[in-house]
Design a protein around this motif. Sequence first.
Motif, mmCIF file in Angstrom:
data_model
loop_
_atom_site.group_PDB
_atom_site.id
_atom_site.type_symbol
_atom_site.label_atom_id
_atom_site.label_comp_id
_atom_site.label_asym_id
_atom_site.label_seq_id
_atom_site.Cartn_x
_atom_site.Cartn_y
_atom_site.Cartn_z
ATOM 1 N N ASN A 4 14.193 9.312 -16.100
ATOM 2 C CA ASN A 4 15.418 8.681 -15.615
ATOM 3 C C ASN A 4 15.512 7.270 -16.194
ATOM 4 N N PRO A 5 16.563 6.972 -16.955
ATOM 5 C CA PRO A 5 16.670 5.652 -17.603
ATOM 6 C C PRO A 5 16.648 4.477 -16.618
ATOM 7 N N GLN A 6 17.242 4.659 -15.431
ATOM 8 C CA GLN A 6 17.257 3.577 -14.434
ATOM 9 C C GLN A 6 15.852 3.275 -13.934
ATOM 10 N N VAL A 7 15.070 4.329 -13.740
ATOM 11 C CA VAL A 7 13.683 4.157 -13.299
ATOM 12 C C VAL A 7 12.878 3.459 -14.391
ATOM 13 N N ALA A 8 13.088 3.870 -15.635
ATOM 14 C CA ALA A 8 12.372 3.258 -16.764
ATOM 15 C C ALA A 8 12.691 1.768 -16.875
ATOM 16 N N THR A 9 13.969 1.418 -16.678
ATOM 17 C CA THR A 9 14.377 0.010 -16.733
ATOM 18 C C THR A 9 13.754 -0.783 -15.587
ATOM 19 N N ALA A 10 13.775 -0.190 -14.388
ATOM 20 C CA ALA A 10 13.174 -0.861 -13.225
ATOM 21 C C ALA A 10 11.679 -1.053 -13.432
ATOM 22 N N CYS A 11 11.038 -0.044 -14.019
ATOM 23 C CA CYS A 11 9.599 -0.112 -14.277
ATOM 24 C C CYS A 11 9.294 -1.229 -15.277
ATOM 25 N N SER B 4 0.439 4.136 -13.570
ATOM 26 C CA SER B 4 1.796 4.522 -13.160
ATOM 27 C C SER B 4 2.829 3.639 -13.850
ATOM 28 N N LEU B 5 2.524 2.361 -13.954
ATOM 29 C CA LEU B 5 3.443 1.439 -14.625
ATOM 30 C C LEU B 5 3.637 1.836 -16.087
ATOM 31 N N LEU B 6 2.559 2.214 -16.744
ATOM 32 C CA LEU B 6 2.634 2.597 -18.152
ATOM 33 C C LEU B 6 3.391 3.905 -18.339
ATOM 34 N N ILE B 7 3.088 4.871 -17.499
ATOM 35 C CA ILE B 7 3.719 6.188 -17.621
ATOM 36 C C ILE B 7 5.230 6.102 -17.442
ATOM 37 N N HIS B 8 5.665 5.350 -16.440
ATOM 38 C CA HIS B 8 7.094 5.339 -16.106
ATOM 39 C C HIS B 8 7.917 4.379 -16.951
ATOM 40 N N LEU B 9 7.265 3.706 -17.907
ATOM 41 C CA LEU B 9 8.040 2.980 -18.916
ATOM 42 C C LEU B 9 8.878 3.954 -19.728
ATOM 43 N N GLN B 10 8.414 5.210 -19.755
ATOM 44 C CA GLN B 10 9.143 6.278 -20.442
ATOM 45 C C GLN B 10 9.601 7.330 -19.436
ATOM 46 N N ASP B 11 9.992 6.908 -18.262
ATOM 47 C CA ASP B 11 10.451 7.827 -17.219
ATOM 48 C C ASP B 11 11.660 8.618 -17.700
ATOM 49 N N LEU C 9 0.823 -1.220 0.000
ATOM 50 C CA LEU C 9 0.000 0.000 0.000
ATOM 51 C C LEU C 9 0.852 1.263 0.000
ATOM 52 N N GLN C 10 1.941 1.248 0.764
ATOM 53 C CA GLN C 10 2.788 2.444 0.815
ATOM 54 C C GLN C 10 3.632 2.587 -0.440
ATOM 55 N N ILE C 11 4.119 1.474 -0.971
ATOM 56 C CA ILE C 11 4.952 1.521 -2.182
ATOM 57 C C ILE C 11 4.173 2.108 -3.349
ATOM 58 N N ARG C 12 2.894 1.763 -3.431
ATOM 59 C CA ARG C 12 2.059 2.289 -4.515
ATOM 60 C C ARG C 12 2.051 3.811 -4.534
ATOM 61 N N THR C 13 2.079 4.432 -3.353
ATOM 62 C CA THR C 13 2.025 5.899 -3.271
ATOM 63 C C THR C 13 3.346 6.546 -3.685
ATOM 64 N N LEU C 14 4.402 5.740 -3.772
ATOM 65 C CA LEU C 14 5.732 6.292 -4.063
ATOM 66 C C LEU C 14 6.170 6.079 -5.511
ATOM 67 N N LEU C 15 5.344 5.409 -6.299
ATOM 68 C CA LEU C 15 5.702 5.143 -7.692
ATOM 69 C C LEU C 15 5.780 6.425 -8.518
ATOM 70 N N ASP C 16 5.031 7.436 -8.109
ATOM 71 C CA ASP C 16 5.022 8.703 -8.848
ATOM 72 C C ASP C 16 5.743 9.816 -8.088
ATOM 73 N N ASP C 17 6.560 9.459 -7.111
ATOM 74 C CA ASP C 17 7.293 10.451 -6.329
ATOM 75 C C ASP C 17 8.207 11.276 -7.219
ATOM 76 N N GLU C 18 8.403 12.541 -6.858
ATOM 77 C CA GLU C 18 9.235 13.421 -7.690
ATOM 78 C C GLU C 18 10.720 13.064 -7.608
ATOM 79 N N ASN C 19 11.105 12.359 -6.539
ATOM 80 C CA ASN C 19 12.503 11.960 -6.381
ATOM 81 C C ASN C 19 12.792 10.710 -7.200
#
Length: 247
Positions: free
Chosen positions: A189-196, A180-187, A134-144
């Motif tokens: 930050n390349p590392q975030v995109a790869t993790a996503c 969130s999963l779809l959006i951050h496929l194109q994050d 539940l908490q991780i879900r809220t952090l997927l779109d964090d600005e950091n």
Amino acid sequence: MDQTQSTPDQPSSVPPSQPKRKMTSMIAFFSKVSWKFKFQKQESSKNVFFILAERARDPNAKKRHLAMRGLGTMACEAPDQVRKHKKIMLDLLVHGLYDPVSSEVIHESMKTLTIILGKIQGKGLGSFFVDITLQIRTLLDDENDSMRYLAFVLLGQLAAFAGWKWKKFFARQVKQTRDSLLIHLQDRNPQVATACKTTFRACSPYLKLRNENSFRTEEDQRNPKLSRQLSHYHPELLQFFYANKIL
């Protein structure tokens, strides 16, 4: 007076069994020292753990942050302490994950959680699984960037550890997290995109649309909205989903 004098060629008068006894005594000595050192190290780790546990709930955010970092170091260097105090450690980390004041404490808690989950392979998570999800879900779109990266890594780990008990719960969470999963496929930050992308694959079984009694065609069974989004964000993922009958 007749005296016997030793010559260099004469054999030594030391009994032949003495070197053997000396070696046995040395081995016993070092074994005792090694055991004592190992015991002291275990006691030291135990003491350090309880000090960190106390500081993890300290009113001072800096101390909480350092405590979480210390728990992460301990998880790497003293895995026996993780197994021994797993529930206490998970409780501290989940508490840190929900820290109301410090984003640094949350970040450090996430880092340590990725280590702990890897060590325990999801065993004994219990209701902590729900709290973390539940908490991780809220952090997927964090600005950091680093927070987003760790959130996706943790979500991917949770996908592997859901098991039968939390399968339905996790499936609902993944479906609610789909955008969130779809959006951050194109994050950005390349590392975030790869993790996503890695996490999307791990979560893909929870996105399956099962309707065994339906006689609709294959094209009708596909989710047109998700297909359009995937074709825009990541065409190879769309092919992967079709190949595995996820859409």
